[in-house]
Design a protein around this motif. Structure first.
Motif, PDB file in Angstrom:
ATOM      1  N   LEU B 110       0.834  -1.198   0.000  1.00 54.54           N
ATOM      2  CA  LEU B 110       0.000   0.000   0.000  1.00 54.54           C
ATOM      3  C   LEU B 110       0.869   1.248   0.000  1.00 54.54           C
ATOM      4  O   LEU B 110       1.852   1.323   0.721  1.00 54.54           O
ATOM      5  CB  LEU B 110      -0.876   0.052   1.264  1.00 54.54           C
ATOM      6  N   GLY B 111       0.486   2.260  -0.796  1.00 59.08           N
ATOM      7  CA  GLY B 111       1.163   3.555  -0.761  1.00 59.08           C
ATOM      8  C   GLY B 111       1.613   4.009  -2.127  1.00 59.08           C
ATOM      9  O   GLY B 111       0.964   3.736  -3.134  1.00 59.08           O
ATOM     10  N   ARG B 112       2.720   4.749  -2.168  1.00 55.88           N
ATOM     11  CA  ARG B 112       3.271   5.275  -3.420  1.00 55.88           C
ATOM     12  C   ARG B 112       4.398   4.373  -3.893  1.00 55.88           C
ATOM     13  O   ARG B 112       5.263   3.999  -3.099  1.00 55.88           O
ATOM     14  CB  ARG B 112       3.807   6.692  -3.196  1.00 55.88           C
ATOM     15  N   ASP B 113       4.414   4.080  -5.194  1.00 55.09           N
ATOM     16  CA  ASP B 113       5.368   3.095  -5.702  1.00 55.09           C
ATOM     17  C   ASP B 113       5.578   3.352  -7.193  1.00 55.09           C
ATOM     18  O   ASP B 113       4.871   4.140  -7.811  1.00 55.09           O
ATOM     19  CB  ASP B 113       4.786   1.691  -5.484  1.00 55.09           C
ATOM     20  N   GLY B 158       1.023   7.626  -6.438  1.00 56.58           N
ATOM     21  CA  GLY B 158       0.596   7.564  -5.046  1.00 56.58           C
ATOM     22  C   GLY B 158      -0.777   6.939  -4.911  1.00 56.58           C
ATOM     23  O   GLY B 158      -1.453   6.643  -5.904  1.00 56.58           O
ATOM     24  N   ASN B 159      -1.187   6.720  -3.662  1.00 60.14           N
ATOM     25  CA  ASN B 159      -2.515   6.181  -3.372  1.00 60.14           C
ATOM     26  C   ASN B 159      -2.770   4.865  -4.085  1.00 60.14           C
ATOM     27  O   ASN B 159      -3.853   4.624  -4.613  1.00 60.14           O
ATOM     28  CB  ASN B 159      -3.587   7.208  -3.748  1.00 60.14           C
ATOM     29  N   ALA B 160      -1.738   4.001  -4.102  1.00 62.60           N
ATOM     30  CA  ALA B 160      -1.802   2.751  -4.844  1.00 62.60           C
ATOM     31  C   ALA B 160      -1.952   1.553  -3.913  1.00 62.60           C
ATOM     32  O   ALA B 160      -1.473   1.562  -2.776  1.00 62.60           O
ATOM     33  CB  ALA B 160      -0.539   2.574  -5.694  1.00 62.60           C
ATOM     34  N   VAL B 161      -2.626   0.542  -4.423  1.00 64.80           N
ATOM     35  CA  VAL B 161      -2.705  -0.776  -3.787  1.00 64.80           C
ATOM     36  C   VAL B 161      -2.188  -1.775  -4.811  1.00 64.80           C
ATOM     37  O   VAL B 161      -2.703  -1.833  -5.929  1.00 64.80           O
ATOM     38  CB  VAL B 161      -4.154  -1.119  -3.385  1.00 64.80           C
ATOM     39  N   ARG B 180      -5.792   5.376  -6.891  1.00 58.57           N
ATOM     40  CA  ARG B 180      -7.026   6.153  -6.883  1.00 58.57           C
ATOM     41  C   ARG B 180      -6.734   7.627  -7.072  1.00 58.57           C
ATOM     42  O   ARG B 180      -5.843   8.188  -6.436  1.00 58.57           O
ATOM     43  CB  ARG B 180      -7.749   5.978  -5.533  1.00 58.57           C
ATOM     44  N   GLU B 182      -8.974   9.684  -6.179  1.00 57.68           N
ATOM     45  CA  GLU B 182      -9.624  10.171  -4.950  1.00 57.68           C
ATOM     46  C   GLU B 182     -10.509  11.386  -5.192  1.00 57.68           C
ATOM     47  O   GLU B 182     -10.555  12.319  -4.388  1.00 57.68           O
ATOM     48  CB  GLU B 182      -8.574  10.441  -3.866  1.00 57.68           C
ATOM     49  N   GLN B 183     -11.202  11.374  -6.340  1.00 59.99           N
ATOM     50  CA  GLN B 183     -12.226  12.395  -6.587  1.00 59.99           C
ATOM     51  C   GLN B 183     -13.524  11.960  -5.914  1.00 59.99           C
ATOM     52  O   GLN B 183     -13.863  10.777  -5.939  1.00 59.99           O
ATOM     53  CB  GLN B 183     -12.463  12.558  -8.095  1.00 59.99           C
ATOM     54  N   PRO B 184     -14.276  12.892  -5.363  1.00 55.96           N
ATOM     55  CA  PRO B 184     -15.571  12.516  -4.786  1.00 55.96           C
ATOM     56  C   PRO B 184     -16.562  12.114  -5.891  1.00 55.96           C
ATOM     57  O   PRO B 184     -16.459  12.547  -7.027  1.00 55.96           O
ATOM     58  CB  PRO B 184     -16.030  13.784  -4.061  1.00 55.96           C
ATOM     59  N   THR B 185     -17.525  11.274  -5.493  1.00 58.59           N
ATOM     60  CA  THR B 185     -18.443  10.703  -6.492  1.00 58.59           C
ATOM     61  C   THR B 185     -19.368  11.728  -7.116  1.00 58.59           C
ATOM     62  O   THR B 185     -19.940  11.473  -8.170  1.00 58.59           O
ATOM     63  CB  THR B 185     -19.313   9.604  -5.845  1.00 58.59           C
ATOM     64  N   ASN B 186     -19.532  12.887  -6.509  1.00 54.92           N
ATOM     65  CA  ASN B 186     -20.391  13.910  -7.106  1.00 54.92           C
ATOM     66  C   ASN B 186     -19.592  14.918  -7.930  1.00 54.92           C
ATOM     67  O   ASN B 186     -20.122  15.943  -8.343  1.00 54.92           O
ATOM     68  CB  ASN B 186     -21.205  14.629  -6.030  1.00 54.92           C
TER      69      ASN B 186
END
Lengths: 348, 348, 348
Positions: B110-113, B158-161, B180, B182-186
């Motif tokens: 998990l994390g940035r890679d 970043g924000n990777a799994v 991700r 990480e944008q909100p769904t709206n």
């Protein structure tokens, strides 16, 4: 580089390299409380680097055989009173970032380092340029907005290539340094930021003398900045007096400084004092500064210290006393300024 | 976390954990001197990462019992010629910042890679994507202002799994990665920045082959970026040839690269060479690049190296040769560019 | 400081200091996956600090003789999901940056540290203020653009001087803290940023209670911010309930919180739960938050955890649930919000 290869490479070395650590983690933490005053204003706060600059870093050397060594040095300054670094608040290896080859020929060093023209002001100042008491004999021009790029002599400088003489020359040492502004050849200011510096010294027993000279090129020839200094100290044991002369010039503006300093071992510590006269040529923008201090060693690594400094401007000057992490409250033309600081310095 | 609790926790472990260090400090410092030239302009300066990216980091693994392990890896890139980091000049763990669980099932990270689609361009390039000689077979689209977010394939993300297959599959390895935006769904651009990538390979004896594919979503479907590559190498002992094909596409713009490279052990070092053809589909914005270099090992940890590269554009292209810490001076449409670099690389 | 002198100083100590390391490298890496939802919107992504804040640092103590010790502590927070720090993306020692003298008199600590008024909210919250489940009982005022400087109580605070009572007072402990805004005396807002805080506690066997109070001065007296809290916990062994009351006030705006929490050892881990009521005085901008979670210890250093939280606003409030590295998607006035998070936490 492929990370799995790197990991294997390290594992393969583990059997042979265990006797010699590959990297040393080192640093200094120095935080104090200071009061700075100018005419009609003052400020009290928490300061840093009053005796030695707060920093941390990684460094190491490797024996390559045949007298050859490789070395690296990464050193980041810290505003320890707030935890901030220098790059927009973030940490960077702004103090030193170098890789070196060392041998019988001397040392070839690449990267960011102290400028050749800065080092003497530090070595021959009882206060090591730090805190309220430190010499003002560098970046004296005070050109607005210059930030050591075009209008002030550099303290550290990036993109540098340095050659150092080998250490076994009967006390003589020396350094030549070139740094690049890295402007493209078709730019109108193609020389801007290029720096050349030389530094030579002689240290033998109680006697130590050194001089340096350098030039930082501006966008046009009129904006070239030249800096130089000469200094000598003699350690009598009971007292070590030191004399420092420095000069900075750009266009029609020239400022020189002459500082007499001394350190003396007193009890489990060191007494420090200096008096400097700063001369802005062709004007009455001169000033004088007197500093006294004492550092009490709780151990070889930990010191508590106190420093007092007094500055008096002539009518054309309004120089103030500043300290890292607290700034300077400013003063009026012809006014005076004072600074007092108590702190704790710890090496690790 | 409460710091006093942490301190107690560490003290309680001291008796049992002494045989296994909790954290390793590691890094690379690589600084050189380079000259880059385009048509009618050039620049000379101090560069970094010519052979391997300058960096430092902390990493470690812990045995949890039952074949399970935990690991962490923090790795910060450094512009070693100036000491700066990447985040507005400040250091950050921009190269890798992960925590992992590892076991018979493989690895969950998990994390940035590194992105799944970047790694092959590095592994199958004799120059490891670095310096004047490195392949240009990644982030080829050159969309203005894109900065790997919407208009170029990511290098690190970043924000990777990520899930990695276990290492004992008879030479097969593989990785699936989701990151991700990480944008909100709206939000109107709710998919922007989402990334999916796959990478598979086979390594057995002298043979090594790998392929990867991935997609970085844009603010609308037309702005989705797809990247992929396939590569193979065979180590004959005296020479190791490698072939790398890569592709990047967004909307109507597609660039592919085909690079033939080779490394060969020569004396106490490695000879490196590559020739790449870069094809902008449906236009004459193509270019070719030829690179040759040699790395001379002073030890397993320290290398001096020299690299030369030559690039020729077709009429619709104006690609230049750049290097970390010095930029690229640019060239004219249809023009050529050259780069030459000498440096010192040190692992610690 | 002159670097060659420093190197000699360290070498001279090498023979005596080997038994006691000069510096410890320590840290926490905690990365997870979270879904945050407000009314009509949600976000899924990679988060950090769900159980403990991701960080790294350097620290050490030195015995000075006569019961006196020196200590330093440098601690940098990391957004581990992206590798970024806090200062415009760059790393800084934003969590703690101090040097200390410790002895029979207690501890004198200079630099940046947790504020006296923040610590209790952390210690008496089952979730240590972290992740989706953490208490909202600090920086509750929510003044737009305040960023803990003028409109919110500080979490950490720079330019601080703290005195701590010695540890052997029969369970009593205490701290007084002063921090300076460092405004010059001739500034109209000369008191802005000055902070004073007190914290006292009693910990003996299963019982632990503490209270604190502090004031952060604004640009004028009306903008002064006062914060305080009181808390108690009792460890029955099978369960450890804890009660936390906190208050923040600036001008006519006052928010108080009352949170009941508990931790309980269950299997090889810890069950955590809390319920908090947040009261905006003189308005209906109140809200409630319920949190439950479990941390499963794979070892003393490594934990996997899961947490769920539910928040309900009254009509005048629109508070959301956020988490480090993912933000908060927001909700509507009177709406609800939920958060769920799974992660891995590793100490090193």
């Amino acid at each position: 580089m492929k990370k799995t290869l790197l990991a294997l490479g390290l594992a393969g070395l583990a059997g042979t390299a265990s006797a010699q650590p590959r990297v040393e983690l080192f640093g200094t933490y120095d935080i104090g409380v200071a009061r700075l005053a100018g005419t009609e204003r003052s400020v009290i706060g928490v300061s840093t680097g009053g005796a030695n600059i707060s920093r941390f870093g990684f460094r190491g050397t490797e024996e390559l055989g045949g007298g050859l060594k490789a070395g690296f040095w990464m050193e980041a300054g810290v505003d320890a009173d707030t935890g901030s670094g220098k790059a927009s608040g973030g940490l960077s290896f702004n103090r030193r970032s170098t890789v070196s080859l060392l041998g019988g020929f001397g040392e070839l060093r690449l990267g960011r380092d102290d400028s050749a023209t800065f080092l003497n002001t530090l070595i021959f100042d009882p206060f090591l340029t730090n805190g309220v008491g430190g010499t003002m004999g560098f970046t004296m021009l005070g050109i607005p907005g210059a930030a050591n790029a075009n209008g002030g002599a550099p303290i550290q400088i990036g993109n540098a290539v340095s050659y150092f003489l080998p250490p076994d020359l009967g006390g003589f040492y020396g350094q030549a340094q070139i740094a690049r502004g890295e402007q493209p050849t078709n730019a109108p200011n193609k020389h801007q930021g290029n720096y050349r510096g030389l530094r030579f010294g002689y240290r033998n027993g109680a006697l130590h003398g050194a001089l340096s000279a350098g030039k930082l090129q501006g966008d046009v020839g009129d904006n070239d900045l030249t800096a130089g200094n000469a200094a000598v100290s003699y350690d009598f044991g009971s007292v070590k007096p030191m004399l420092l002369w420095t000069s900075e010039k750009r266009g029609g503006l020239r400022v020189t400084a002459l500082q007499l300093g001394a350190t003396a071992p007193v009890g489990p510590g060191e007494l420090r004092a200096s008096f400097g006269h700063y001369d802005t040529h062709g004007s009455d923008a001169d000033w004088n500064k007197l500093s006294v201090g004492y550092g009490y060693n709780l151990s070889k690594r930990t010191q508590v210290y106190g420093t007092y400094a007094y500055l008096k401007n002539k009518d054309g000057a309004s120089r103030a006393i500043g300290v890292q992490g607290l700034g300077a409250p400013g003063t009026t033309p012809g006014g005076k300024a004072t600074g007092i600081e108590f702190g704790i310095r710890h090496f690790f």
